[in-house]
Enzyme design. Structure first.
Site, short mmCIF file in Angstrom:
data_model
loop_
_atom_site.label_atom_id
_atom_site.label_comp_id
_atom_site.label_asym_id
_atom_site.label_seq_id
_atom_site.Cartn_x
_atom_site.Cartn_y
_atom_site.Cartn_z
N THR A 179 0.82 -1.28 -0.03
CA THR A 179 0.05 -0.01 0.10
C THR A 179 1.11 1.31 0.02
O THR A 179 1.50 1.48 0.90
CB THR A 179 -0.85 -0.12 1.22
N CYS B 205 -2.81 -2.44 9.44
CA CYS B 205 -3.33 -1.62 8.20
C CYS B 205 -4.03 -0.30 8.43
O CYS B 205 -3.70 0.76 8.10
CB CYS B 205 -3.69 -2.40 6.89
P1 NAD Z 1 4.72 -8.47 6.53
O1 NAD Z 1 5.55 -7.89 7.30
O2 NAD Z 1 3.47 -9.64 6.75
O3 NAD Z 1 5.49 -9.04 4.99
C1 NAD Z 1 6.44 -8.37 4.64
C2 NAD Z 1 7.73 -9.22 3.99
O4 NAD Z 1 8.89 -8.28 3.37
C3 NAD Z 1 8.34 -10.02 5.14
O5 NAD Z 1 8.47 -11.17 5.27
C4 NAD Z 1 9.86 -9.17 5.31
O6 NAD Z 1 10.73 -9.87 5.70
C5 NAD Z 1 10.00 -9.06 3.75
N1 NAD Z 1 11.13 -8.10 3.37
C6 NAD Z 1 11.22 -6.63 3.90
N2 NAD Z 1 12.33 -6.30 3.41
C7 NAD Z 1 12.53 -6.98 2.25
C8 NAD Z 1 13.60 -7.07 1.14
N3 NAD Z 1 14.36 -5.91 1.33
N4 NAD Z 1 13.73 -8.06 0.43
C9 NAD Z 1 12.88 -9.11 0.57
N5 NAD Z 1 12.02 -9.33 1.48
C10 NAD Z 1 11.84 -8.20 2.16
O7 NAD Z 1 3.79 -7.44 5.69
P2 NAD Z 1 2.36 -7.49 4.87
O8 NAD Z 1 1.41 -7.71 6.09
O9 NAD Z 1 2.59 -8.37 3.86
O10 NAD Z 1 2.07 -6.06 4.03
C11 NAD Z 1 2.95 -5.76 2.99
C12 NAD Z 1 2.27 -4.59 2.46
O11 NAD Z 1 0.83 -5.06 1.79
C13 NAD Z 1 2.15 -3.54 3.18
O12 NAD Z 1 2.39 -2.28 2.31
C14 NAD Z 1 0.73 -3.55 3.57
O13 NAD Z 1 -0.07 -2.20 3.93
C15 NAD Z 1 0.05 -3.96 2.40
N6 NAD Z 1 -1.05 -4.87 2.77
C16 NAD Z 1 -1.45 -5.61 3.73
C17 NAD Z 1 -2.47 -6.60 4.09
C18 NAD Z 1 -2.63 -7.39 5.11
O14 NAD Z 1 -3.32 -7.68 5.47
N7 NAD Z 1 -1.56 -7.71 5.74
C19 NAD Z 1 -3.59 -6.43 3.16
C20 NAD Z 1 -3.43 -5.49 2.25
C21 NAD Z 1 -2.09 -4.61 1.77
C1 UGA Z 2 -8.23 -4.80 6.56
C2 UGA Z 2 -9.09 -4.86 5.18
O1 UGA Z 2 -10.26 -5.67 5.53
C3 UGA Z 2 -8.79 -5.56 4.18
O2 UGA Z 2 -9.70 -5.40 3.01
C4 UGA Z 2 -7.44 -4.69 3.54
O3 UGA Z 2 -6.70 -5.43 2.62
C5 UGA Z 2 -6.61 -5.02 4.82
O4 UGA Z 2 -7.09 -4.19 5.97
C6 UGA Z 2 -5.10 -4.25 4.56
O5 UGA Z 2 -5.16 -3.26 4.10
O6 UGA Z 2 -4.15 -4.43 5.38
P1 UGA Z 2 -7.65 -6.64 8.26
O7 UGA Z 2 -6.77 -5.50 8.81
O8 UGA Z 2 -7.03 -8.11 8.26
O9 UGA Z 2 -8.07 -6.31 7.01
O10 UGA Z 2 -8.95 -6.96 9.01
P2 UGA Z 2 -10.31 -6.55 9.17
O11 UGA Z 2 -11.21 -7.70 9.39
O12 UGA Z 2 -10.64 -5.41 8.23
O13 UGA Z 2 -10.51 -5.72 10.74
C7 UGA Z 2 -9.63 -4.52 10.93
C8 UGA Z 2 -9.97 -4.06 12.52
O14 UGA Z 2 -11.36 -3.78 12.50
C9 UGA Z 2 -9.72 -5.35 13.54
O15 UGA Z 2 -9.19 -4.63 14.64
C10 UGA Z 2 -11.24 -5.49 13.81
O16 UGA Z 2 -11.33 -6.11 14.95
C11 UGA Z 2 -12.13 -4.36 13.64
N1 UGA Z 2 -13.60 -4.38 13.27
C12 UGA Z 2 -13.89 -5.09 11.97
C13 UGA Z 2 -14.26 -4.23 14.04
O17 UGA Z 2 -14.00 -3.55 15.23
N2 UGA Z 2 -15.73 -4.38 13.90
C14 UGA Z 2 -16.13 -4.74 12.53
O18 UGA Z 2 -17.32 -4.91 12.40
C15 UGA Z 2 -15.03 -5.10 11.65
#
Ligand code: NAD
Ligand code: UGA
Length: 422
Positions: free
Chosen positions: A119, A256
């Site tokens: 993101t 996030c």
């Molecule tokens: P994460 O911390 O779970 O994973 C990131 C990975 O990248 C780690 O395994 C880390 O070791 C690796 N990494 C870091 N630096 C590196 C490098 N130089 N070379 C290779 N690997 C490297 O993070 P995440 O939750 O997967 O989130 C990643 C991105 O996706 C963020 O921008 C987050 O906002 C976005 N995002 C996350 C979610 C979610 O639900 N977790 C959902 C949508 C978007």
């Molecule tokens: C959220 C979004 O739902 C995903 O679409 C997005 O990709 C992601 O963030 C991201 O960009 O990382 P996530 O953080 O895994 O996903 O979890 P959610 O289920 O959305 O919950 C987020 C927070 O809101 C939690 O703390 C949850 O407990 C809270 N929540 C959610 C509430 O308190 N009430 C609700 O009705 C729903």
């Protein structure tokens, strides 16, 4: 197709394994040696339902290494899925993304597509594109392909996405991603990179606002003597509103929503718009954590000093072991700084975290506690044996910040119940 994914966390690993299961060949570049070791041994380093099974099943089409150059060398599409944490002023910190892009630039295959899953703030795609051009790589297309998975349902979200968003400056680059995802049934939104980047932030900001609206309504319900469960039920029957994603709680958390809402406030500010609505959402959310602590304070008679609080839940929501940005941790911090001793249990978090003592069972968390606070909506907490916890507690206060318990059943066991907006 030949694909590379840099970063094997929640997003990158699910993307890699998902694409491999669609028949693509995926090379993963991951910096963390423990994660690489686990992946090579067929173990998923993050707990997501179905992920390990897919990892093992797609083994032949996956190459895992700690060498980002090797990973990208043959790839027609390279996904970047590294962290974009909150910087000191609330903006997204892009240093990891920039470092990875700089690192792999010389090794990118001619005419390849570099797609950002991380993101990233509005304008990042165009900025990175110019950065590549400045280093002589006119031949690489940088595109936005934001991720919408939620933790706990990440694999299912990959297989059945609500939509796929592609932000590209060229039709040719967009078509590469359309072809890559042709095995998935989902509406595709193909747009420019700026709009794609905005879709991601706007979606998270809307969802965070919706949760916060539910919390604020719960707080008004409390003040006027209404029951928020009935109020949300009555509202939700309106097809324009719906029953989803407004469940009251201790405030949203996770890796996030907190960072992305703050980043969007900064993005808007830098562009000359004050996003007061979202600023309000962030403030109401932070106040919600404090509100829960006040409920515990009231429930134990006005002072937390010297009290013991059994904390049920550490994960930021049920269905994940992730504690990043967890409201439960924030509650523990606030309780401790008010003089309480906190003892926690979470079915998925089994060792001490942030200095909080983690015990092995609900009953151990409840033992000699003045209050029991439910912070995560795990099913086993909803099925709490109130008689059993009541028998080992010193006090009689149950604070249910997820509204998972039946107040009557708690009271019937001789305990005092406090929920959110009921
Ligand atoms: P994460 O911390 O779970 O994973 C990131 C990975 O990248 C780690 O395994 C880390 O070791 C690796 N990494 C870091 N630096 C590196 C490098 N130089 N070379 C290779 N690997 C490297 O993070 P995440 O939750 O997967 O989130 C990643 C991105 O996706 C963020 O921008 C987050 O906002 C976005 N995002 C996350 C979610 C979610 O639900 N977790 C959902 C949508 C978007
Ligand atoms: C959220 C979004 O739902 C995903 O679409 C997005 O990709 C992601 O963030 C991201 O960009 O990382 P996530 O953080 O895994 O996903 O979890 P959610 O289920 O959305 O919950 C987020 C927070 O809101 C939690 O703390 C949850 O407990 C809270 N929540 C959610 C509430 O308190 N009430 C609700 O009705 C729903």
């Amino acid at each position: 197709m030949r694909v590379a994914v840099i970063g094997a966390g929640y997003v990158g690993l699910v993307q890699a394994v998902g694409l491999a299961s669609l028949g693509h060949y995926v090379a993963v570049g991951e910096r963390n040696p423990e994660r690489v070791g686990a992946l090579l041994a067929g173990k998923a380093p993050v707990a997501e339902p179905g992920l390990e099974e897919l990892l093992v099943a797609a083994h032949d089409r996956l190459a895992i290494s700690d060498d980002n150059h090797a990973a990208v060398r043959d790839a027609e599409v390279v996904f970047i899925a590294v962290p974009t944490p909150e910087g000191p002023d609330g903006s997204a910190d892009l240093s990891i993304v920039d470092a990875v892009v700089d690192e792999v630039t010389p090794s990118l295959r001619p005419a390849s597509v570099l797609a950002l899953k991380s993101t990233v703030p509005i304008g990042t795609i165009d900025r990175l594109s110019n950065r590549l051009i400045a280093r002589g790589r006119h031949d690489v297309h940088v595109v936005s392909n934001p991720e919408f998975l939620a933790e706990g349902s990440a694999v299912a979200d990959f297989a059945n996405p609500d939509r796929i968003v592609i932000g590209a400056r060229s039709e040719e680059a967009a078509q590469v991603l359309i072809d890559l995802y042709s095995g998935l049934k989902a509406p595709m939104v193909v747009t420019d990179p700026v709009s794609a980047e905005m879709i991601k932030y706007a979606s998270n900001a809307y969802l965070a606002t919706r949760v916060t609206f539910g919390n604020a309504i719960a707080n008004v319900c409390e003040a006027v003597g209404a029951d928020v469960s009935d109020v949300l039920l009555g509202m939700g029957h309106d097809s324009r509103i719906g029953h989803h994603f407004m469940k009251p709680g201790p405030g949203f958390g996770g890796s996030c929503f907190p960072k992305d809402t703050k980043a969007l406030v900064r993005i808007a500010e830098a562009a000359g718009y004050r996003f007061s609505l979202l600023e309000g959402v962030i403030a109401v959310n932070e106040a919600q954590h404090q509100r829960v602590v006040e409920k515990v304070r009231d429930a134990v008679g006005g002072t937390l000093t010297g009290c013991t609080v059994g904390l049920l839940g550490l994960a930021y929501k049920a269905g994940t072991a992730d504690v990043r940005g967890s409201p439960a941790l924030e509650l523990a911090r606030l309780l401790s700084s008010s003089g309480a001793t906190v003892r926690a249990f979470d079915p998925e978090v089994r060792s001490d975290v942030d200095g909080i003592e983690v015990v092995d069972s609900i009953v151990e968390a409840a033992r000699n506690a003045d209050a029991l606070l439910i912070a995560t909506e795990w099913e086993q907490f909803a099925a709490l044996d109130v008689e059993a916890v009541g028998a080992v507690m010193r006090g009689d206060a149950i604070v249910d910040s997820r509204n998972v318990l039946e107040p009557k059943a708690v009271r019937a066991a001789g305990l005092r119940y406090t929920g959110i907006g009921r």
